[in-house]
Scaffold this active site. Structure first.
Site, PDB file in Angstrom:
ATOM      1  N   HIS A 492       0.821  -1.206   0.000  1.00 39.69           N
ATOM      2  CA  HIS A 492       0.000   0.000   0.000  1.00 39.69           C
ATOM      3  C   HIS A 492       0.864   1.268   0.000  1.00 39.69           C
ATOM      4  O   HIS A 492       0.874   2.021  -0.965  1.00 39.69           O
ATOM      5  CB  HIS A 492      -0.951  -0.020   1.202  1.00 39.69           C
ATOM      6  N   HIS A 497       1.617   4.955  -2.790  1.00 38.58           N
ATOM      7  CA  HIS A 497       1.750   6.333  -2.303  1.00 38.58           C
ATOM      8  C   HIS A 497       3.149   6.894  -2.540  1.00 38.58           C
ATOM      9  O   HIS A 497       3.327   7.937  -3.186  1.00 38.58           O
ATOM     10  CB  HIS A 497       1.429   6.393  -0.812  1.00 38.58           C
ATOM     11  N   HIS A 684      -3.587   0.781  -6.532  1.00 40.53           N
ATOM     12  CA  HIS A 684      -3.965   1.374  -5.243  1.00 40.53           C
ATOM     13  C   HIS A 684      -5.368   0.966  -4.830  1.00 40.53           C
ATOM     14  O   HIS A 684      -5.613   0.648  -3.667  1.00 40.53           O
ATOM     15  CB  HIS A 684      -3.859   2.899  -5.295  1.00 40.53           C
ATOM     16  N   ASN A 688      -6.282  -0.914  -1.291  1.00 35.85           N
ATOM     17  CA  ASN A 688      -6.794   0.043  -0.303  1.00 35.85           C
ATOM     18  C   ASN A 688      -8.257  -0.144   0.058  1.00 35.85           C
ATOM     19  O   ASN A 688      -8.611  -0.201   1.241  1.00 35.85           O
ATOM     20  CB  ASN A 688      -6.585   1.478  -0.795  1.00 35.85           C
TER      21      ASN A 688
END
Length: 837
Positions: A492, A497, A684, A688
């Site tokens: 993650h 990110h 993502h 997520n």
């Protein structure tokens, strides 16, 4: 008088509109804002830029809506010379005291032609910025195709965005620059010293956006923090949450605080504050809705009243009346409270759960790890469980898989466990059955031995009854702890990110807003820098939420640096990842370029459909602007962009030749852009938005362990035999850590009202190129076809991994392209364009 008339006749009035997001408590932009236009076709010989119109003020001010956003629409009348030509840029001057969010401007130049300026940007007062704001029209130009009148403006705007790398950034500055992760620790506090990540071979890491805050006097390299939970940080204005999103994000966070606070206060008022006594108590305390206000609510509300500003406290009061003060029931226990205990669900989640991109084919038996050390798993542990196959046959047919959390953890275990943790490094072997599901074969749990290179391992085999069954449950919990940590820190945070942020910075610094690749990528960067800054301020910092809830504790970010050392951008492409993990083979006859060896692999099956759709869109888009490899090589902005990403943004990987494709061909550009869009959107989403559905019930995805598995003949073993469920709950995080973790993932799992999903744009006028708009419509339609295939797969009873014992359909890669804010919250589906939460 005749001279005056002549001057009048030499000018014309261009009329248009300027649309600003409505902001309460701020002055009317009409009173203080002026605009001017630059020509794109006529050059001022004195400046070398396009001719510049006179200033014009804003008129009117009609309140309305654009989508879900409250706006104010102003009229503008701009005097220009008759020979002015076609507008190519608009200059906005904010002479007021407050910033405003400029959505767009449109100028009518003919009865049937309008020049549109898509802005979506904060405009700060000129008293702070000392400069006007420039916005180009929505026409795309490669650098060599830029009209002469706009060339200088294009170059100057990029120079301004880069800054000079010095000084502390101010809220109103639009500066993009790089820095290392030197803002996590507090060197003045012995307990909160953390290494700087990035810039060294010891701790390689992607770069983040520079803030320029003063460095600590204690070590001269760590940025100072104004407070422990630090939300006072610089983010370039155009990277910040919109007013709508910020309001909703705060609301969700308040709700999570309430959900966290009520079970905690209840425990303080009543019984054991350390642990849940039973699974029944955990479920009741976390998810059961209270029937009427209680003393618990009174205590919490009084505490919050003393902590919160008055306006936020009023919002809390409103929320408590409208919403239950307990967490919603997670999907994994919504249909069957015990399905999570089954081996079938345990293995299915490796293919369709939160962390589906780690499992891989076993290449050698027994498994071999770091420094050529063999695992303690031997043939006797798995023989007779391979549906008639020998071990060599099963390996050759790629039917033995492994979930491997061993090699990267072993060097850290002594330090991690010295913090009071009880963490093993794990290997889990699985067998691919004839029906496409996985059967666990064995779990190996390892600890460091007496010597530096020695290990002590225990091996557990599946059982579902008695003492062996209870021990097997504990072994699975320790595997889940390893996987939870890897998921949050690596799959993650690091792989989405952190990996994307350098691309954003390089794009803003090196690609003009009128570059076609900028327009292609821009929606995939929405809110990422802001959410990353929030994460560094609250979650990732020393003593932050992540260290308090995940098993690596204070070594969490350092551990992620170790993993980054082996990260390669080229391998983030889904087909490449699947081939590397031995779960697909190359096949030029397939649209994705690969064939899955494991057909019922929900993440991979849906993911390849999404990947192929993205790549087709990127092929069509890039081929519209670039017609040869030479066009790529001669694009100075594009080449500077790629060079800066490789040498600065991800500079610690500059010497890894396998990490990057050379940007010398259209094919390599397409592959690289597809990979970047895949990471920011689909990857993502996959890791997520299922967090609450699976980890919202903490026993299914515990984040740390406080006990090892007891050895037979010890007092701990007797305690375990007496009440296995109670021992399980004493082994996994205490109720405070559990509740804090659930509160966090509740916020992270929610879609908000201004979510922009893949295949959507915030405006249909993001480009004036009709062919590009047609291609984009094709892209959206292809994504809707992907949605249909996802739904068909979920209905196919032969694909057992799509639903599993917990009856949770796999929808994490359902694009949800038609959702325009109608459905929000914890939906467990939808692919936003960007890493935005």
């Amino acid at each position: 008088m005749n001279g005056y008339l002549a001057i009048q006749e030499a000018h014309q009035i261009l009329k248009g509109t300027v649309v600003i997001s409505q902001s309460f408590g701020q002055s009317d932009a009409r009173k203080s804002t002026t605009v001017r236009l630059y020509s794109s076709t006529q050059v001022d010989p004195n400046t070398g830029r396009g001719k510049l119109s006179r200033e014009a003020t804003l008129d009117g001010g009609k309140i309305g809506k654009h989508g879900n956003v409250n706006t104010v629409t102003y009229q503008v009348s701009i005097p220009v010379e008759n020979s002015f030509g076609t507008p190519g840029a608009i200059v906005v001057k904010n002479g007021g005291r407050h910033e405003f969010f400029l959505r767009f401007a449109s100028i009518d130049i003919l009865e049937d032609r309008t020049i549109h300026f898509e802005c979506n940007s904060w405009v700060y007062p000129i008293t702070k910025t000392n400069s006007d704001r420039l916005f180009f029209a929505n026409t795309s130009y490669l650098p060599t195709q830029t009209p002469t009148a706009l060339q200088k403006l294009r170059e100057e705007e990029l120079v301004n965005l880069r800054g000079n790398g010095r000084g502390e950034r101010k809220q109103w500055e639009r500066i993009y620059d790089y820095d290392h992760y030197n803002d996590l620790g507090v060197p003045d506090s012995r307990q909160r010293v953390r290494p700087v990540l990035g810039g060294t071979k010891t701790y390689p890491y992607p770069c983040r956006g520079r803030t320029g805050r003063p460095l600590s006097r204690a070590d001269g390299e760590t940025e100072t923090r104004s407070k422990f939970i630090d939300l006072d940080f610089y983010v370039p204005p155009d990277e910040r949450f919109s007013p709508v999103k910020l309001s909703e994000f705060i609301t969700h966070s308040i709700q999570a605080v309430l959900h966290f606070a009520f079970p905690e206060v209840k425990s303080l008022l009543g019984h054991d504050i350390g642990n849940f006594e039973s699974f029944k108590e955990l479920t009741k305390d976390l998810y059961a809705r209270p029937h009427e206000p209680s003393i618990v609510e009174g205590v919490v509300m009084e505490k919050l009243k003393s902590l919160l500003p008055k306006d936020i406290y009023k919002e809390v009061i409103r929320l408590t009346k409208e919403n239950p003060l307990k967490f919603p029931v997670p999907q994994v226990i919504a249909t069957d409270e015990n399905a999570w205990r089954s081996d079938e669900e345990f293995t299915r989640e490796m293919l369709a759960g939160l962390n589906p991109a780690v499992i891989k084919c076993l290449e050698q038996f027994p498994p071999i790890g770091r420094e050529e050390k063999y695992s303690s798993i031997n043939a006797s542990h798995i023989q007779g469980k391979l549906e008639g196959l020998t071990i060599p046959q099963a390996l050759k047919q790629k039917r033995i898989l492994i979930l491997d959390h061993h090699d990267y953890l072993v060097p850290y275990l002594r330090r991690i466990n010295a913090q009071g943790m009880c963490i093993y490094a794990s290997r889990t072997l699985l067998f691919l059955k004839n029906d496409g599901t996985l059967r666990p074969l064995v779990i190996e749990l390892s600890l460091p031995g007496e010597g530096m290179e020695q290990e002590v391992s225990r091996v557990f085999i599946p059982a579902n009854q008695g003492t062996e069954g209870a021990l097997w449950m504990l072994a699975k919990a320790h595997v889940a702890v390893n996987d939870s940590g890897y998921h949050q820190l690596i799959s993650h945070w690091l792989h989405t990110h952190a990996a994307v942020e350098p691309f954003i910075i390089a794009t803003r610094r090196q690609l003009s807003t009128i570059h076609p690749i900028y327009k292609l990528l821009n929606p995939h960067f929405k809110d990422t820098m802001h959410i990353n800054a929030l994460a560094r301020g609250v979650l990732l910092n020393a003593g932050g939420v992540l260290e308090r809830t995940m098993f690596p504790g204070k070594y969490a970010m350092e551990l992620s640096s170790t993993i980054y050392e082996n990260w390669r951008f080229t391998e983030q492409a889904l087909p490449e990842d699947l081939v590397k993990r031995g779960l697909a083979i190359r096949d030029s006859n397939q649209p994705s370029g690969v064939t899955l060896l494991l057909e019922d692999y929900p993440y991979a099956a849906d993911g390849l459909d999404v990947w192929t759709t993205i790549k087709t869109w990127v092929i069509n888009f890039c081929s519209h602007f670039y017609h040869s490899d030479e066009d790529i090589a001669s694009d100075v902005e594009l080449q500077s962009w790629w060079k800066e990403i490789r040498e600065i943004g991800h500079g610690d990987k500059r010497d890894d030749v396998e990490c990057w494709l050379p940007l010398n061909s259209l094919a390599n550009l397409i592959q690289s852009l597809t990979t970047l869009i895949w990471i920011a959107s689909a990857l993502h989403a996959a890791v997520n938005f299922g967090q609450y559905g699976y980890a919202g019930f903490p026993p299914n995805r515990p984040t740390r362990c406080r006990k090892f598995i007891p050895q037979e003949g010890t007092p701990e073993f007797a305690e375990f035999i007496g009440n296995p469920d109670k021992y399980y709950l004493e082994m996994v995080p205490d109720r405070f850590t559990t509740t804090l973790g659930v509160a966090l993932i509740e916020v992270l799992s929610e879609h908000i009202a201004d979510e922009v999903y893949i295949g959507q744009r915030t405006s249909s006028r993001w480009t004036d190129d009709g062919e590009v708009l047609r291609l984009f419509d094709e892209f959206a339609e292809s994504l809707r076809q992907v949605e249909q295939r996802v739904e068909e797969r979920n209905k196919n009873v032969k694909l057992k991994n799509r639903l599993g014992p917990a009856k949770v359909p796999y929808t994490l890669l359902f694009p949800d392209t038609s959702n325009v804010g109608n459905e929000k919250g914890i939906t467990g589906k939808g692919i936003p364009n960007s890493v935005s939460i």
